[in-house]
Design a protein around this motif. Structure first.
Motif, mmCIF file in Angstrom:
data_model
loop_
_atom_site.group_PDB
_atom_site.id
_atom_site.type_symbol
_atom_site.label_atom_id
_atom_site.label_comp_id
_atom_site.label_asym_id
_atom_site.label_seq_id
_atom_site.Cartn_x
_atom_site.Cartn_y
_atom_site.Cartn_z
ATOM 1 N N ILE A 109 11.592 1.503 -8.535
ATOM 2 C CA ILE A 109 11.479 1.457 -7.072
ATOM 3 C C ILE A 109 11.466 2.899 -6.558
ATOM 4 C CG2 ILE A 109 12.711 0.786 -4.955
ATOM 5 C CD1 ILE A 109 13.827 -1.618 -6.668
ATOM 6 N N SER A 110 10.566 3.183 -5.623
ATOM 7 C CA SER A 110 10.421 4.551 -5.110
ATOM 8 C C SER A 110 11.535 4.890 -4.132
ATOM 9 C CB SER A 110 9.082 4.707 -4.390
ATOM 10 O OG SER A 110 8.023 4.459 -5.278
ATOM 11 N N VAL A 111 12.036 6.112 -4.222
ATOM 12 C CA VAL A 111 13.143 6.543 -3.365
ATOM 13 C C VAL A 111 12.896 7.959 -2.850
ATOM 14 C CG1 VAL A 111 15.653 6.902 -3.230
ATOM 15 C CG2 VAL A 111 14.744 5.172 -4.798
ATOM 16 N N GLY A 112 13.226 8.163 -1.581
ATOM 17 C CA GLY A 112 13.279 9.504 -0.994
ATOM 18 C C GLY A 112 14.596 9.634 -0.243
ATOM 19 N N PHE A 127 17.638 1.568 -8.681
ATOM 20 C CA PHE A 127 16.287 1.629 -8.111
ATOM 21 C C PHE A 127 15.371 2.452 -9.025
ATOM 22 C CE2 PHE A 127 18.063 1.281 -3.494
ATOM 23 C CZ PHE A 127 18.071 -0.096 -3.583
ATOM 24 N N LEU A 128 15.871 3.604 -9.455
ATOM 25 C CA LEU A 128 15.026 4.494 -10.269
ATOM 26 C C LEU A 128 14.704 3.833 -11.609
ATOM 27 C CD1 LEU A 128 16.676 7.959 -9.507
ATOM 28 C CD2 LEU A 128 14.659 6.924 -8.434
ATOM 29 N N GLU A 129 15.707 3.195 -12.215
ATOM 30 C CA GLU A 129 15.479 2.529 -13.503
ATOM 31 C C GLU A 129 14.469 1.393 -13.375
ATOM 32 O OE1 GLU A 129 19.888 3.370 -15.504
ATOM 33 O OE2 GLU A 129 19.422 1.407 -14.654
ATOM 34 N N LEU A 150 11.102 -5.106 -3.085
ATOM 35 C CA LEU A 150 10.895 -3.657 -2.892
ATOM 36 C C LEU A 150 9.908 -3.113 -3.921
ATOM 37 C CD1 LEU A 150 14.578 -2.425 -2.232
ATOM 38 C CD2 LEU A 150 12.741 -2.712 -0.552
ATOM 39 N N LYS A 151 10.101 -3.572 -5.161
ATOM 40 C CA LYS A 151 9.229 -3.098 -6.236
ATOM 41 C C LYS A 151 7.806 -3.630 -6.061
ATOM 42 C CE LYS A 151 8.301 -1.849 -10.638
ATOM 43 N NZ LYS A 151 8.584 -2.259 -12.005
ATOM 44 N N ASP A 193 0.816 -1.216 0.000
ATOM 45 C CA ASP A 193 0.000 0.000 0.000
ATOM 46 C C ASP A 193 0.848 1.264 0.000
ATOM 47 O OD1 ASP A 193 1.090 -0.131 2.467
ATOM 48 O OD2 ASP A 193 -0.800 -0.007 3.567
ATOM 49 N N GLY A 194 2.140 1.135 -0.257
ATOM 50 C CA GLY A 194 2.981 2.332 -0.361
ATOM 51 C C GLY A 194 3.206 3.053 0.947
ATOM 52 N N SER A 195 2.883 2.408 2.071
ATOM 53 C CA SER A 195 3.073 3.112 3.341
ATOM 54 C C SER A 195 4.209 2.520 4.173
ATOM 55 C CB SER A 195 1.777 3.105 4.144
ATOM 56 O OG SER A 195 1.528 1.814 4.641
#
Lengths: 429, 429
Positions: free
Chosen positions: A308-311, A303-305, A276-277, A257-259
């Motif tokens: 996968i979400s990154v902050g 990850f970006l390619e 992760l993805k 759920d992206g949380s």
């Protein structure tokens, strides 16, 4: 509180990572705490809204720090000659044990919140300690400061020192329930489940937290694949897991759920990146900490390619700087060094990509946060860069580049979170 | 000017790299601009000297920046997404061409000198541009500011843009002679021969500079083995040389007198390290610049093990920070990353080692500089770290560690160079 207004100035944002979107002398319209839009000239229908002019100044989305340990702030910049597990035992754990004393917590958390409030960070996902009263105090201080984000009471019931360990899973879960009950009144700062990491949490505890998460729809933060010795330890502790991430997944903690935010992910296997993805886990990239603790450099380009979400996270006090501008430049710098050493020669991050990670990338943990697109939360920071001298005129984008690199000479003029102005208590000279 | 006096406070220095030498509440005795000694209680015979108390403050040797481009200061923090050769053509060369105009030079060098004067740097080895009048102006501004060190008029007679190239070797040497004549009156800031690097200097020019160096016993600074494309270019330009360093040695520029400083040395071959050692070349390690321009990480541990001398450089504007505290922490950080990637797993630099490089290591370029040992030049910086809050009492060495990492919150209270007080014009708040 009136959260509908207009700001005038140079608007800079990154709806996409590949480039800065710049609107010189633009108007940013905020309605009910949400971004309504960016305009070259102010539309007639917003003419009645209060207008605040920041002519010549840089207006950017607020920055999101998605991994920071508040109790470690008091000793940042100490013990930087150690690796992760040794550093935890020598510095982090003894320091965190002090937060049983409310007097200590009041002093140390007061300083942390003061500095966070006066920084360009608008949202944060924060580790407290296992102590419920001190964690509630931290939440209260942040709420009063007008900050938003998550604070987690830490869970740890094994492989931790006697003075920083909960008796067993039941006790840890009971304390967690108590903490959750007491957070009900907070509006801006909400709870996040926070198992420290696999080595310090029993299976029973992880499973109990998974049940709580499902019941209350709570977000979750933890650590993942930071250091090679840590990864080997997790393999020993959880032989059934195919990788470190799977040790969380097996206990039901990674729902799609992206949380869920996992800090570090420096040494992911192919299988781990797949998890992760698939599980929509947000990676908190903490370049300073991964450098200081000799952990390595996370494969952010990959990850970006792979989608996968990154902050970005400051990871105080593995990182010693609270500043998310520093986190951006650190992210760019370590990506350059990775490109020197990684046989795949991944392209270094550009500054706009690092800016994206520190705004919209990490912001997704908090909803629609980190951009000036319509419907986004009005998290806004205004920068006065006039003290950075230049011998020739610069474009607005060049000014932002210098403001990020030379942040010491930048003054934060104003800060809004969800449209609410945040009081800046230091002149930040 | 009276350059005999006593300072009281916490004295910290690194006569050896392996550890800080700390004397709490000590007395530092200075006689005729030289360090006389460090004492726990003030000997009777010095009781008559003026005593300045810096109780609770940290007293350290002044920091030495042995590689910095003054004309690039005005655009530091710009163009950080490029590699060396592209960055030189896009930013460095066009910017340096402006120093033909004295009005521009006055403005930009004024800012550089102001900031250097108010930093913890006491000595520097500085690249100017090829322009004699602007180079003399810079020298004059530094001299007036009380700074010490070297300034070099740059030589470049090939492979450079039309507006930043001397007509030929003869013209470059004639300008150099003129510049040397005009520097005769300067006492604190002395000339250093400065061929930019092999690609921009003809053989005839390098040989002419070698003759000047021999005649006038001048120190020399240049660049060496910074970037792989640059190294390949030097190989093409100078096929007779066994390595990049040999291209200088073949022209007679590397004499064995310890007065040659070469910046970077990121990619030395075995043969090149041998030359560095034999010719007593001082390496200016510039970790920030080597990161920002994707050059790599210099093998500093190996240099130290092999007895090659090393100091630190900010390399403005490949590096964007003038601060030598930042250079120290950058040196520690990149050494940690090198240990993650280098199959030899070199031990990372400790903070005391980085401090040594920034003081006594680089200081040797200027004579006996960078330590509180008897007979050393009295280059001293006093730090007030009282704004760095701590929730528990810290040892003096821990305070210095935090002061270095959290330098933004440190105030420089006083600065002496060769026993002369330097006026600090900003409160550095």
């Amino acid at each position: 509180m009136n959260t509908s207004f207009v700001l005038a100035g140079h608007l800079i944002t990154t709806p996409e990572p590949k480039a800065f979107s710049v609107l010189e002398n633009g108007y940013l319209v905020i309605e009910n705490g949400l971004i309504q839009g960016c305009y070259s000239s102010l539309p007639e229908k917003y003419a009645a809204l209060p207008l605040q002019r920041y002519d010549h100044q840089l207006i950017i989305p607020g920055l999101c720090d998605i991994h920071v340990h508040a109790p470690q702030y008091a000793y940042r910049g100490l013990g930087m000659d150690l690796e992760l597990l040794e550093w935890l035992n020598t510095h982090a754990f003894p320091e965190e044990a002090h937060y049983e004393q409310m007097e200590y917590a009041q002093k140390a958390y007061g300083q942390f919140v003061h500095d966070l409030q006066n920084s360009a960070t608008t949202r944060a996902s924060i580790f407290a300690t296992l102590h419920v009263p001190a964690t509630l105090l931290l939440t209260q201080l942040l709420e009063q400061a007008g900050m938003r984000g998550y604070v987690g009471k830490v869970n740890m019931d094994r492989n931790s020192p006697d003075n920083l360990r909960e008796r067993d899973a039941k006790e840890s879960l009971r304390q967690t329930e108590e903490w959750l009950t007491q957070t009900a009144s907070f509006r801006r700062v909400r709870p996040i489940l926070t198992p420290r990491f696999v080595p310090s949490c029993s299976d029973e505890l992880l499973e109990g937290l998974a049940a709580l998460r499902k019941r209350d729809h709570l977000p979750l933060q933890s650590h993942l694949s930071e250091n090679e010795n840590e990864i080997a330890w997790v393999k020993e502790l959880c032989p059934a897991a195919s990788c470190y991430a799977d040790a969380y997944a097996l206990r039901g903690l990674l729902e799609e759920d992206g949380s869920v935010v996992m800090a570090h992910c420096v040494h992911p296997t192919d299988g781990e990146r797949k998890i992760l993805k698939e599980k929509k886990v947000l990676v908190a990239h903490c370049p300073a900490s991964n450098t200081n603790l000799c952990s390595g450099i996370a494969p952010i380009r990959r990850f970006l390619e792979e989608g996968i979400s990154v902050g970005l996270g400051s990871d105080i006090a593995g990182g010693y700087e609270l500043s998310m501008f520093r986190a951006m430049t650190d992210a760019v710098q370590v990506s350059k060094l990775r490109s020197c050493f990684d046989p795949l020669k991944p392209k270094p991050l550009s500054l706009s990509e690092a800016f994206y990670l520190a705004t919209k990338g990490g912001g997704q943990l908090f909803g629609q946060v980190g951009s000036f697109e319509k419907g986004y939360q009005a998290d806004i920071v205004v920068l006065d860069d006039s003290r950075i001298e230049s011998a020739r005129p610069l474009k607005v984008e060049e000014r932002l580049e210098r403001a990020i690199y030379l942040e010491k000479d930048v003054r934060i003029t104003a800060k809004y979170i969800a449209g609410e102005p945040v009081k800046l208590s230091t002149p930040n000279q």
